[in-house]
Design a protein around this motif. Structure first.
Motif, PDB file in Angstrom:
ATOM      1  N   GLY A 109       0.816  -1.206   0.000  1.00 48.23           N
ATOM      2  CA  GLY A 109       0.000   0.000   0.000  1.00 48.23           C
ATOM      3  C   GLY A 109       0.852   1.260   0.000  1.00 48.23           C
ATOM      4  O   GLY A 109       2.056   1.211  -0.301  1.00 48.23           O
ATOM      5  N   GLU A 110       0.245   2.383   0.333  1.00 49.61           N
ATOM      6  CA  GLU A 110       0.930   3.675   0.283  1.00 49.61           C
ATOM      7  C   GLU A 110       0.833   4.395   1.621  1.00 49.61           C
ATOM      8  O   GLU A 110      -0.229   4.437   2.247  1.00 49.61           O
ATOM      9  CB  GLU A 110       0.320   4.564  -0.815  1.00 49.61           C
ATOM     10  CG  GLU A 110       0.983   5.921  -0.940  1.00 49.61           C
ATOM     11  CD  GLU A 110       0.438   6.736  -2.105  1.00 49.61           C
ATOM     12  OE1 GLU A 110       0.270   7.960  -1.939  1.00 49.61           O
ATOM     13  OE2 GLU A 110       0.172   6.131  -3.179  1.00 49.61           O
ATOM     14  N   VAL A 111       1.957   4.957   2.050  1.00 50.58           N
ATOM     15  CA  VAL A 111       2.032   5.753   3.269  1.00 50.58           C
ATOM     16  C   VAL A 111       2.507   7.145   2.883  1.00 50.58           C
ATOM     17  O   VAL A 111       3.458   7.300   2.106  1.00 50.58           O
ATOM     18  CB  VAL A 111       2.997   5.112   4.291  1.00 50.58           C
ATOM     19  CG1 VAL A 111       3.177   6.015   5.497  1.00 50.58           C
ATOM     20  CG2 VAL A 111       2.479   3.748   4.715  1.00 50.58           C
ATOM     21  N   LYS A 152      -8.283   6.015  12.140  1.00 53.70           N
ATOM     22  CA  LYS A 152      -7.671   4.790  12.659  1.00 53.70           C
ATOM     23  C   LYS A 152      -7.664   3.657  11.627  1.00 53.70           C
ATOM     24  O   LYS A 152      -7.247   2.540  11.926  1.00 53.70           O
ATOM     25  CB  LYS A 152      -8.372   4.343  13.939  1.00 53.70           C
ATOM     26  CG  LYS A 152      -8.137   5.311  15.103  1.00 53.70           C
ATOM     27  CD  LYS A 152      -8.785   4.841  16.394  1.00 53.70           C
ATOM     28  CE  LYS A 152      -8.508   5.851  17.510  1.00 53.70           C
ATOM     29  NZ  LYS A 152      -9.159   5.475  18.787  1.00 53.70           N
ATOM     30  N   LEU A 153      -8.107   3.966  10.423  1.00 53.64           N
ATOM     31  CA  LEU A 153      -8.034   2.997   9.331  1.00 53.64           C
ATOM     32  C   LEU A 153      -6.793   3.314   8.504  1.00 53.64           C
ATOM     33  O   LEU A 153      -6.740   4.333   7.819  1.00 53.64           O
ATOM     34  CB  LEU A 153      -9.294   3.085   8.458  1.00 53.64           C
ATOM     35  CG  LEU A 153     -10.618   2.770   9.152  1.00 53.64           C
ATOM     36  CD1 LEU A 153     -11.777   2.954   8.177  1.00 53.64           C
ATOM     37  CD2 LEU A 153     -10.614   1.356   9.722  1.00 53.64           C
ATOM     38  N   HIS A 154      -5.796   2.443   8.562  1.00 54.83           N
ATOM     39  CA  HIS A 154      -4.524   2.700   7.883  1.00 54.83           C
ATOM     40  C   HIS A 154      -3.826   1.377   7.599  1.00 54.83           C
ATOM     41  O   HIS A 154      -2.835   1.022   8.242  1.00 54.83           O
ATOM     42  CB  HIS A 154      -3.641   3.611   8.716  1.00 54.83           C
ATOM     43  CG  HIS A 154      -3.718   3.378  10.198  1.00 54.83           C
ATOM     44  ND1 HIS A 154      -3.246   2.229  10.797  1.00 54.83           N
ATOM     45  CD2 HIS A 154      -4.235   4.138  11.194  1.00 54.83           C
ATOM     46  CE1 HIS A 154      -3.447   2.292  12.098  1.00 54.83           C
ATOM     47  NE2 HIS A 154      -4.058   3.434  12.373  1.00 54.83           N
ATOM     48  N   THR A 155      -4.334   0.675   6.614  1.00 48.85           N
ATOM     49  CA  THR A 155      -3.837  -0.658   6.289  1.00 48.85           C
ATOM     50  C   THR A 155      -2.358  -0.643   5.918  1.00 48.85           C
ATOM     51  O   THR A 155      -1.577  -1.501   6.370  1.00 48.85           O
ATOM     52  CB  THR A 155      -4.653  -1.258   5.126  1.00 48.85           C
ATOM     53  OG1 THR A 155      -6.026  -1.288   5.494  1.00 48.85           O
ATOM     54  CG2 THR A 155      -4.179  -2.673   4.816  1.00 48.85           C
ATOM     55  N   ALA A 156      -1.946   0.314   5.087  1.00 49.35           N
ATOM     56  CA  ALA A 156      -0.551   0.360   4.649  1.00 49.35           C
ATOM     57  C   ALA A 156       0.392   0.582   5.833  1.00 49.35           C
ATOM     58  O   ALA A 156       1.461  -0.024   5.911  1.00 49.35           O
ATOM     59  CB  ALA A 156      -0.370   1.459   3.608  1.00 49.35           C
TER      60      ALA A 156
END
Length: 464
Positions: free
Chosen positions: A373-375, A398-402
């Protein structure tokens, strides 16, 4: 075209840098560079007013004859004599500050400045706008002759000073950041509101002064920001020579590119079939002029970040959020201030964080991988540790899969992560590693660890 505002209330950190240079007594000139309208001339005049009896100032953009007269000087004595004639005043050692402004207009004066530095009797400040190749000769000024400093728009702390926020409160922000402890709810809300004003107004001194001098009229702020954007376009036409149309196309594309879900700059925004290699020098021109902030994609969040940075994959942020918002619909500025729940401000807040980080370190990076994913940003702290940073504008911060993926990949050796949002300080964990939720107004603390018309609007910021 340029509006005139009193900037008496604008306090800048660069003044302390100038004072330390002066106190050091080092035989060096002080070279102050930066984008147009960041307050270079103002701060030098303030410094001279406080520490010298006289100021011998020449602006080479306004006085072309002075370029020829001074460039023909044979030695320091000759230079000072000619400068006295131009300024109509004696240049007295220890009492007169020599200030050569808009030096990019007079690149042949390097030798003359060397005369003064070697002579050592006069304190010399040089200021120039970073316009394409015009300043590159000065960046290679021999070591030992000059101290080079870069001027930025106001950061959040300087903006707080302009709004009469007590230093004790700014100190509280730093202490809360260091302790990873939230401020009390009332203060947090006020600081969050003030940060939104900072984002909307931006850090250009003239825009901040317009806000103060017009009794909080956001229309006046927008007018100033729009004028500065037009000045940048004029500079492109004047200094970019044969590539001006292409550079202008890149500059004008930045707001729309940031407004997309994937904020990476796409070459097809410039021209169908466009490739990076044909525009590489155009991007470089804008970066050198300090009007855009490039953030390069890395494929691995490992030191050194430059090792996997890809020069043809990047995001371009504006040098100032106020300038960015002046290129969007007028309502956008109001929505930012009101924190309108129906609007996604992700790109605007990312721009604000990019500004904060670039004030301390010009090298900005973000992570992107098809698998992970992307940060938004990867910052390197002074202790060498890499910290991934996500910028969130909504309630789903609080949703931040990457971000989770980076913390969960042991090979990356990422020890902690940070999410900047409107929320107060909070800690969560992933794989036994902390995720710190920090308010957006603490972005400058993170940075310190890395080295049209629209009605009359008088909007006063939160008071303290």
């Amino acid at each position: 075209m340029k509006a005139v505002f009193s900037m008496a209330a604008i306090r800048r950190k660069m003044l302390q840098v100038l004072e330390r240079w002066n106190e050091s007594k080092a035989k060096k000139a002080f070279l102050l560079v930066g984008a147009r309208q960041t307050g270079k001339t103002y701060i030098v005049r303030e410094f001279a007013r406080e520490h010298f009896a006289h100021l011998a100032e020449v602006n080479f953009l306004e006085d072309e004859k002075a370029i020829r007269v001074l460039s023909e000087a044979q030695d320091a004595e000759d230079f000072v004599s000619r400068l006295s004639l131009i300024c109509g005043m004696p240049v007295i050692p220890g009492e007169t500050l020599v200030f050569l402004d808009e030096i990019q207009e007079a690149p042949d004066l390097i030798t003359a400045v060397k005369f003064l530095v070697e002579d050592g009797r006069h304190r010399v400040v040089i200021s120039g706008s970073m316009l394409g190749t015009e300043m590159k000769g000065f960046r290679s000024f021999p070591v030992g002759y000059v101290q080079i400093e870069r001027m930025f728009p106001l950061d959040f702390e300087e903006f707080c000073w302009s709004q009469n926020v007590p230093q004790a409160i700014i100190d509280d922000i730093r202490e809360a950041f260091d302790a990873r402890k939230g401020l009390d709810a009332g203060l947090h809300e006020r600081l969050s509101g003030l940060f939104r004003y900072f984002v909307a107004i931006g850090g250009m001194p003239e825009a901040v002064s317009a806000y103060l001098d017009s009794s909080y009229d956001m229309m006046a702020v927008r007018a100033v920001a729009s004028q500065i954007v037009e000045q940048y376009r004029f500079d492109i036409a004047k200094y970019a020579q044969g590539r001006a149309p292409q550079i202008r196309r890149v500059f004008d594309a930045v707001p729309s590119q940031l407004d997309k879900v994937n904020k990476r700059f796409r070459m097809d925004a410039l021209k169908s079939g466009a490739v990076y290699d044909r525009y590489a020098n155009d991007f470089a021109w804008l970066i050198d002029a300090a009007v855009v902030l490039p953030t390069y994609q890395v494929s691995e969040p490992k030191r050194p970040l430059r090792r996997t940075a890809q020069e043809n994959k990047f995001k371009l942020y504006e040098a100032d959020t106020g300038l960015l918002l002046s290129q969007y619909a007028p309502q956008t500025m109001l929505d930012v201030i009101a924190d309108a729940p129906s609007v996604n401000f992700g790109s605007v807040y990312e721009n604000a964080v990019a500004q904060a980080l670039s004030n301390e370190n010009p090298d900005l990076f973000y992570f992107c991988s098809s698998r992970k994913g992307e940060v938004d940003f990867i910052a390197q702290r002074n202790d060498g540790a890499l910290v991934p940073i996500e910028v969130k504008s909504g309630k789903d911060y609080k949703l931040h899969t990457a971000l989770n993926n980076l913390l969960g990949t042991h090979d990356f050796e990422i020890g902690e992560a940070c999410v900047l949002s409107s929320a107060n300080v909070e800690r969560r964990e992933r794989e036994g590693k902390p995720i710190w939720y920090l308010p957006l107004y603490m972005a400058f603390c993170i940075a310190e660890q890395t080295s049209g018309t629209f009605g009359s609007m008088h909007l006063a910021p939160p008071t303290f």
